[in-house]
Design a protein around this motif. Structure first.
Motif, PDB file in Angstrom:
ATOM      1  N   ALA A  61       0.858  -1.188   0.000  1.00 30.41           N
ATOM      2  CA  ALA A  61       0.000   0.000   0.000  1.00 30.41           C
ATOM      3  C   ALA A  61       0.890   1.231   0.000  1.00 30.41           C
ATOM      4  O   ALA A  61       1.952   1.246   0.625  1.00 30.41           O
ATOM      5  CB  ALA A  61      -0.904   0.004   1.229  1.00 30.41           C
ATOM      6  N   LEU A  62       0.463   2.228  -0.735  1.00 33.20           N
ATOM      7  CA  LEU A  62       1.168   3.498  -0.758  1.00 33.20           C
ATOM      8  C   LEU A  62       0.496   4.420   0.250  1.00 33.20           C
ATOM      9  O   LEU A  62      -0.717   4.622   0.195  1.00 33.20           O
ATOM     10  CB  LEU A  62       1.106   4.106  -2.159  1.00 33.20           C
ATOM     11  CG  LEU A  62       1.868   5.406  -2.380  1.00 33.20           C
ATOM     12  CD1 LEU A  62       3.365   5.145  -2.358  1.00 33.20           C
ATOM     13  CD2 LEU A  62       1.462   6.036  -3.703  1.00 33.20           C
ATOM     14  N   VAL A  63       1.278   4.949   1.174  1.00 34.25           N
ATOM     15  CA  VAL A  63       0.726   5.796   2.237  1.00 34.25           C
ATOM     16  C   VAL A  63       1.444   7.141   2.212  1.00 34.25           C
ATOM     17  O   VAL A  63       2.668   7.194   2.306  1.00 34.25           O
ATOM     18  CB  VAL A  63       0.903   5.135   3.622  1.00 34.25           C
ATOM     19  CG1 VAL A  63       0.378   6.045   4.719  1.00 34.25           C
ATOM     20  CG2 VAL A  63       0.193   3.784   3.659  1.00 34.25           C
ATOM     21  N   ALA A  64       0.679   8.202   2.060  1.00 32.13           N
ATOM     22  CA  ALA A  64       1.260   9.539   1.999  1.00 32.13           C
ATOM     23  C   ALA A  64       0.668  10.404   3.093  1.00 32.13           C
ATOM     24  O   ALA A  64      -0.511  10.294   3.427  1.00 32.13           O
ATOM     25  CB  ALA A  64       0.989  10.165   0.633  1.00 32.13           C
ATOM     26  N   GLY A  65       1.511  11.282   3.642  1.00 26.23           N
ATOM     27  CA  GLY A  65       1.028  12.195   4.667  1.00 26.23           C
ATOM     28  C   GLY A  65       1.971  12.257   5.845  1.00 26.23           C
ATOM     29  O   GLY A  65       3.158  11.920   5.739  1.00 26.23           O
ATOM     30  N   ARG A  66       1.425  12.695   6.949  1.00 26.28           N
ATOM     31  CA  ARG A  66       2.201  12.663   8.190  1.00 26.28           C
ATOM     32  C   ARG A  66       1.897  11.340   8.870  1.00 26.28           C
ATOM     33  O   ARG A  66       0.744  11.081   9.236  1.00 26.28           O
ATOM     34  CB  ARG A  66       1.802  13.817   9.094  1.00 26.28           C
ATOM     35  CG  ARG A  66       2.665  13.939  10.322  1.00 26.28           C
ATOM     36  CD  ARG A  66       2.113  14.956  11.285  1.00 26.28           C
ATOM     37  NE  ARG A  66       3.179  15.610  12.041  1.00 26.28           N
ATOM     38  CZ  ARG A  66       2.963  16.438  13.048  1.00 26.28           C
ATOM     39  NH1 ARG A  66       1.730  16.728  13.420  1.00 26.28           N
ATOM     40  NH2 ARG A  66       3.962  16.999  13.675  1.00 26.28           N
ATOM     41  N   PHE A  67       2.921  10.513   9.008  1.00 26.27           N
ATOM     42  CA  PHE A  67       2.695   9.177   9.553  1.00 26.27           C
ATOM     43  C   PHE A  67       3.593   8.937  10.752  1.00 26.27           C
ATOM     44  O   PHE A  67       4.641   9.581  10.901  1.00 26.27           O
ATOM     45  CB  PHE A  67       2.928   8.095   8.496  1.00 26.27           C
ATOM     46  CG  PHE A  67       4.160   8.281   7.656  1.00 26.27           C
ATOM     47  CD1 PHE A  67       5.412   7.996   8.153  1.00 26.27           C
ATOM     48  CD2 PHE A  67       4.054   8.739   6.338  1.00 26.27           C
ATOM     49  CE1 PHE A  67       6.540   8.157   7.371  1.00 26.27           C
ATOM     50  CE2 PHE A  67       5.187   8.914   5.555  1.00 26.27           C
ATOM     51  CZ  PHE A  67       6.439   8.620   6.061  1.00 26.27           C
ATOM     52  N   LEU A  68       3.147   8.020  11.611  1.00 28.62           N
ATOM     53  CA  LEU A  68       4.002   7.580  12.706  1.00 28.62           C
ATOM     54  C   LEU A  68       5.240   6.933  12.099  1.00 28.62           C
ATOM     55  O   LEU A  68       5.143   6.171  11.128  1.00 28.62           O
ATOM     56  CB  LEU A  68       3.264   6.577  13.596  1.00 28.62           C
ATOM     57  CG  LEU A  68       2.023   7.113  14.308  1.00 28.62           C
ATOM     58  CD1 LEU A  68       1.308   6.000  15.063  1.00 28.62           C
ATOM     59  CD2 LEU A  68       2.380   8.255  15.257  1.00 28.62           C
ATOM     60  N   SER A  69       6.392   7.244  12.662  1.00 30.10           N
ATOM     61  CA  SER A  69       7.628   6.750  12.069  1.00 30.10           C
ATOM     62  C   SER A  69       7.611   5.226  11.996  1.00 30.10           C
ATOM     63  O   SER A  69       7.370   4.551  13.005  1.00 30.10           O
ATOM     64  CB  SER A  69       8.823   7.206  12.894  1.00 30.10           C
ATOM     65  OG  SER A  69      10.003   6.627  12.382  1.00 30.10           O
ATOM     66  N   PRO A  70       7.881   4.674  10.826  1.00 34.92           N
ATOM     67  CA  PRO A  70       7.913   3.208  10.711  1.00 34.92           C
ATOM     68  C   PRO A  70       9.185   2.601  11.268  1.00 34.92           C
ATOM     69  O   PRO A  70       9.358   1.383  11.215  1.00 34.92           O
ATOM     70  CB  PRO A  70       7.797   2.974   9.201  1.00 34.92           C
ATOM     71  CG  PRO A  70       8.261   4.223   8.568  1.00 34.92           C
ATOM     72  CD  PRO A  70       8.075   5.345   9.542  1.00 34.92           C
ATOM     73  N   LEU A  71      10.092   3.431  11.794  1.00 35.13           N
ATOM     74  CA  LEU A  71      11.335   2.918  12.371  1.00 35.13           C
ATOM     75  C   LEU A  71      11.055   2.360  13.765  1.00 35.13           C
ATOM     76  O   LEU A  71      10.490   3.037  14.611  1.00 35.13           O
ATOM     77  CB  LEU A  71      12.377   4.035  12.451  1.00 35.13           C
ATOM     78  CG  LEU A  71      12.712   4.709  11.117  1.00 35.13           C
ATOM     79  CD1 LEU A  71      13.645   5.895  11.344  1.00 35.13           C
ATOM     80  CD2 LEU A  71      13.337   3.709  10.145  1.00 35.13           C
ATOM     81  N   GLY A  72      11.467   1.127  13.983  1.00 42.26           N
ATOM     82  CA  GLY A  72      11.228   0.511  15.286  1.00 42.26           C
ATOM     83  C   GLY A  72       9.781   0.065  15.418  1.00 42.26           C
ATOM     84  O   GLY A  72       9.003   0.043  14.455  1.00 42.26           O
ATOM     85  N   TYR A  73       9.419  -0.318  16.650  1.00 43.49           N
ATOM     86  CA  TYR A  73       8.090  -0.902  16.857  1.00 43.49           C
ATOM     87  C   TYR A  73       7.261  -0.136  17.878  1.00 43.49           C
ATOM     88  O   TYR A  73       6.072   0.053  17.700  1.00 43.49           O
ATOM     89  CB  TYR A  73       8.240  -2.361  17.323  1.00 43.49           C
ATOM     90  CG  TYR A  73       7.037  -3.207  17.043  1.00 43.49           C
ATOM     91  CD1 TYR A  73       6.836  -3.744  15.780  1.00 43.49           C
ATOM     92  CD2 TYR A  73       6.097  -3.464  18.027  1.00 43.49           C
ATOM     93  CE1 TYR A  73       5.720  -4.521  15.510  1.00 43.49           C
ATOM     94  CE2 TYR A  73       4.986  -4.235  17.764  1.00 43.49           C
ATOM     95  CZ  TYR A  73       4.804  -4.761  16.503  1.00 43.49           C
ATOM     96  OH  TYR A  73       3.694  -5.517  16.232  1.00 43.49           O
ATOM     97  N   PHE A  74       7.912   0.332  18.960  1.00 42.69           N
ATOM     98  CA  PHE A  74       7.128   0.938  20.036  1.00 42.69           C
ATOM     99  C   PHE A  74       6.392   2.178  19.563  1.00 42.69           C
ATOM    100  O   PHE A  74       5.197   2.334  19.815  1.00 42.69           O
ATOM    101  CB  PHE A  74       8.036   1.286  21.228  1.00 42.69           C
ATOM    102  CG  PHE A  74       7.270   1.859  22.387  1.00 42.69           C
ATOM    103  CD1 PHE A  74       6.707   1.017  23.339  1.00 42.69           C
ATOM    104  CD2 PHE A  74       7.074   3.229  22.523  1.00 42.69           C
ATOM    105  CE1 PHE A  74       5.960   1.528  24.395  1.00 42.69           C
ATOM    106  CE2 PHE A  74       6.342   3.750  23.578  1.00 42.69           C
ATOM    107  CZ  PHE A  74       5.782   2.898  24.508  1.00 42.69           C
TER     108      PHE A  74
END
Lengths: 213, 434
Positions: free
Chosen positions: B178-191
């Protein structure tokens, strides 16, 4: 002083290629993986629901939301948990058929197009198949419980040891809330096709399988 | 309708009467045999009192029968009307349901809220936070999905602060991406992306270094591709790859102090940051994740004041995470995060800096009860030594529902600097997800 890196450009190119590849793959699979008449979608959904939700949080009771609400929530969860589209559709089918809106669901092909396929197949299943398709999601293959709070079917203090056949059948058909469990067992274990006779055969099978009776 | 009911009964009564009335009386009364009621007066004069009484009874029965028939007809009419109304109600209900469910668009409001109580060592006990985080979902068909979360919380002075946690438009163009654009929670890490909501986090606080201004980025503004796939041989994978504006730096005097990673809508250094995470589940009960990001960043804030024109410098993040459920009631998880900013001799804060944190946590649900025991150890090393600490924590949770929890915990903090404001503290929290 600002130095421009070309890594983002490379990444954008890589993403574009990925996008094109995935779009092509998606178009191809759309024809191949139509879940509309898939009798195993419910069982897969139960399994995927048990495996994936607890990666982050407690399993939510299917009865917490309507069919359409689960539809939106499952897309949210697909993006958040990295689920495949197939897993998402399977879990959605399980949730929609376990939340008490079955009659409505079967009348709504857009929301739950596969709702009519499973019951006949499930109704004709053996108790072992019934257990492995539906019950195993929460109770586990060994009967000790796959989720926190699910009672141990093998225990001397478990429901099979404490309850009569009549009570077990009634609990299976009506659903029950085990003290300490995060969610209640849905009526008919979430399987709308389960009959009283199926429940009776299931109880006999569970006693034999987990209690050696 | 009346005739239908009355005639057979009258006929039956006539038959009964015929068999009941003495034959001598019938013979003396030809009119009675024929069943007519003409010449009543003459008949009365010739009939015995018994026959007269029977005739009166028949007349009364006929009257009651007629009343009964009328009541039956009325009852049937009422039942028919009630049935029609029930059908109408059912149709309205179904229409209302379908209005939600059988459409191309679906809207849904989710979210969570929580209230915190904190009693620090040698400090004043305070109800320190109340937050409302509504999450709006809007879906079009099975392909387009918008979601946005607001964080509405009360500040120390009683004011209300509203922040946009994330707002994204997703295009689910494949079963695997899926392509997701915008302000997103950082996908780095898990917490940060999956566990920080209070109703999900087993502990009453975030691990040290994994809250805002820690070692793990919070959010970013850009575009990402994310999804997952399953293999029969080696398990399930999930992934996210992104390009975004990236973080900014804040400095205190001539030293870097923190990373601003809440997803700014500007790119002061002129370079994008790219990165992502891949997660692997060899079995459903074990997930192992690796994260990496690389790019450029620059100082945009000095002692709380925004500045411009700072030279750019390297930025890098890497981390790892795991989650393992060896038993249904036992959850073990941990995470490591490290982000760094390189040096630049022309900057107001020329030296490089590293922010590093890790934690390990165990949560055990006591069988057959709503109680859960939680233990956690964490370590955060920041270039700002006032923030650096090691922390032990022990807590107990009481689950009211699967998404409502009361948490009590105690944190034992061991900060690097004795003058640090990080102290041991007791925490109470109630959180609900919906």
């Amino acid at each position: 002083m600002k130095r421009r890196h070309n890594l983002p450009v490379k990444l954008l190119v890589a993403c574009s290629l990925t996008l094109a590849f995935a779009a092509a793959a998606g178009a191809a699979e759309a024809d191949a993986a139509n879940p509309t008449q898939d009798p195993m979608a419910f069982a897969r959904g139960a399994r995927a629901w048990a495996d994936n939700c607890v990666r982050c949080h407690n399993n939510r009771d299917p009865r917490e939301l309507r069919d359409d609400q689960w539809r939106a929530v499952m897309v949210h969860m697909r993006l958040r948990a990295g689920l495949t589209g197939q897993d998402t559709r399977d879990i959605l089918k399980f949730l929609q058929e376990s939340n008490g809106n079955t009659a409505m669901t079967t009348a709504l092909p857009v929301v739950s197009p596969a709702a009519s396929a499973a019951p006949d197949a499930v109704a004709a299943a053996t108790p072992e198949t019934l257990y492995n398709q539906t019950c195993v999601a929460c109770h586990g293959a060994n009967g000790k419980g796959a989720l926190p709070g699910v009672p141990d079917l093998t225990s001397d203090k478990g429901p099979l040891a404490r309850m009569s056949d009549e009570d077990l059948i009634r609990s299976t058909m009506d659903g029950m809330q085990t003290p300490g469990s995060a969610m209640a067992m849905p009526a008919k274990g979430g399987n709308p096709a389960l009959s009283d006779e199926d429940a009776a055969r299931l109880v006999r099978y569970l006693r034999e399988r987990f209690r050696g009776e | 309708m009346r005739t239908i009911y009355a005639s057979p009964l009258a006929l039956a009564l006539g038959i009964v009467l015929g068999t009941t009335i003495p034959s001598s009386a019938v013979a003396a009364s030809p009119d009675a045999e024929s069943g007519t009621t003409s010449n009543t007066d003459a008949q009365s004069a010739t009939e015995s009192p018994e026959i007269t009484e029977l005739r009166a009874q028949i007349a009364e029965l006929n009257r009651r029968l007629e009343q009964l028939a009328q009541q039956t007809t009325a009852a049937r009419d009422s039942a028919r009307v009630a049935g029609e109304k029930a059908d109408q109600v059912a149709q309205i209900s179904a229409d209302g349901y379908n209005a939600f469910a059988n459409t191309r668009s679906t809207y849904h409001l989710a979210g969570y809220g929580f209230v915190d109580f904190v009693a620090p060592q040698n400090g004043d006990a305070t109800f320190s936070a109340a937050s409302f985080n509504p999450i709006f979902h809007a879906q079009y068909d099975e392909k387009i999905f918008f979601e946005g979360e607001l964080e509405v919380e009360v500040l120390e002075g009683g004011e209300t602060e509203v922040n946009l946690e994330y707002a994204t438009i997703g295009w689910l163009f494949s079963d695997y991406a899926a392509l997701v654009a915008g302000r997103f929670l950082s996908p780095l890490g898990y917490f940060r992306q999956n566990l920080h909501p209070a109703w999900i986090n087993r502990f009453a606080s975030a691990p040290v270094g994994f809250d805002h201004d820690g070692a793990a980025p919070s959010a970013d503004l850009g575009v990402q591709i994310r999804g997952g796939w399953t293999t029969a041989a080696i398990g399930t994978f999930n992934y996210a790859a992104y390009v975004a504006n990236g973080p900014e730096l804040e400095a205190e005097e001539d030293v870097l102090e923190g990373v601003i990673s809440d997803g700014t809508a500007r790119n002061e250094d002129g370079n994008l940051v790219w990165g992502g995470r891949i997660g692997w589940l060899p079995v459903p009960t074990l997930e192992i994740g690796l994260s990496f990001a690389d790019g450029r960043t620059s100082v945009t804030e000095v002692e709380g004041e925004e500045i411009a024109g700072e030279p750019d410098r390297d930025y890098r993040f890497y981390g790892g995470d795991f989650a393992w459920r060896p038993l249904p009631a036992l959850e073990l998880r941990g995470e490591f995060a490290r982000q760094s900013a390189g040096s630049n001799a022309f900057s107001l804060a020329p030296d490089s800096a590293v922010w590093r944190a890790w934690y390990a946590q165990a949560a055990y649900r006591v069988a057959g009860t709503p109680w859960e025991l939680v233990g956690r150890y964490g370590d955060f090393e920041s270039v700002n030594e006032m923030m650096s600490t090691r922390q032990w924590g022990a807590g107990i949770d009481y689950w009211l529902t699967s998404s409502t929890v009361i948490k009590a915990a105690y944190e034992f903090n061991d900060p690097d600097l004795a003058e640090s404001e990080i102290k041991d503290r007791f925490l109470l929290q109630i959180a609900h997800g919906f």
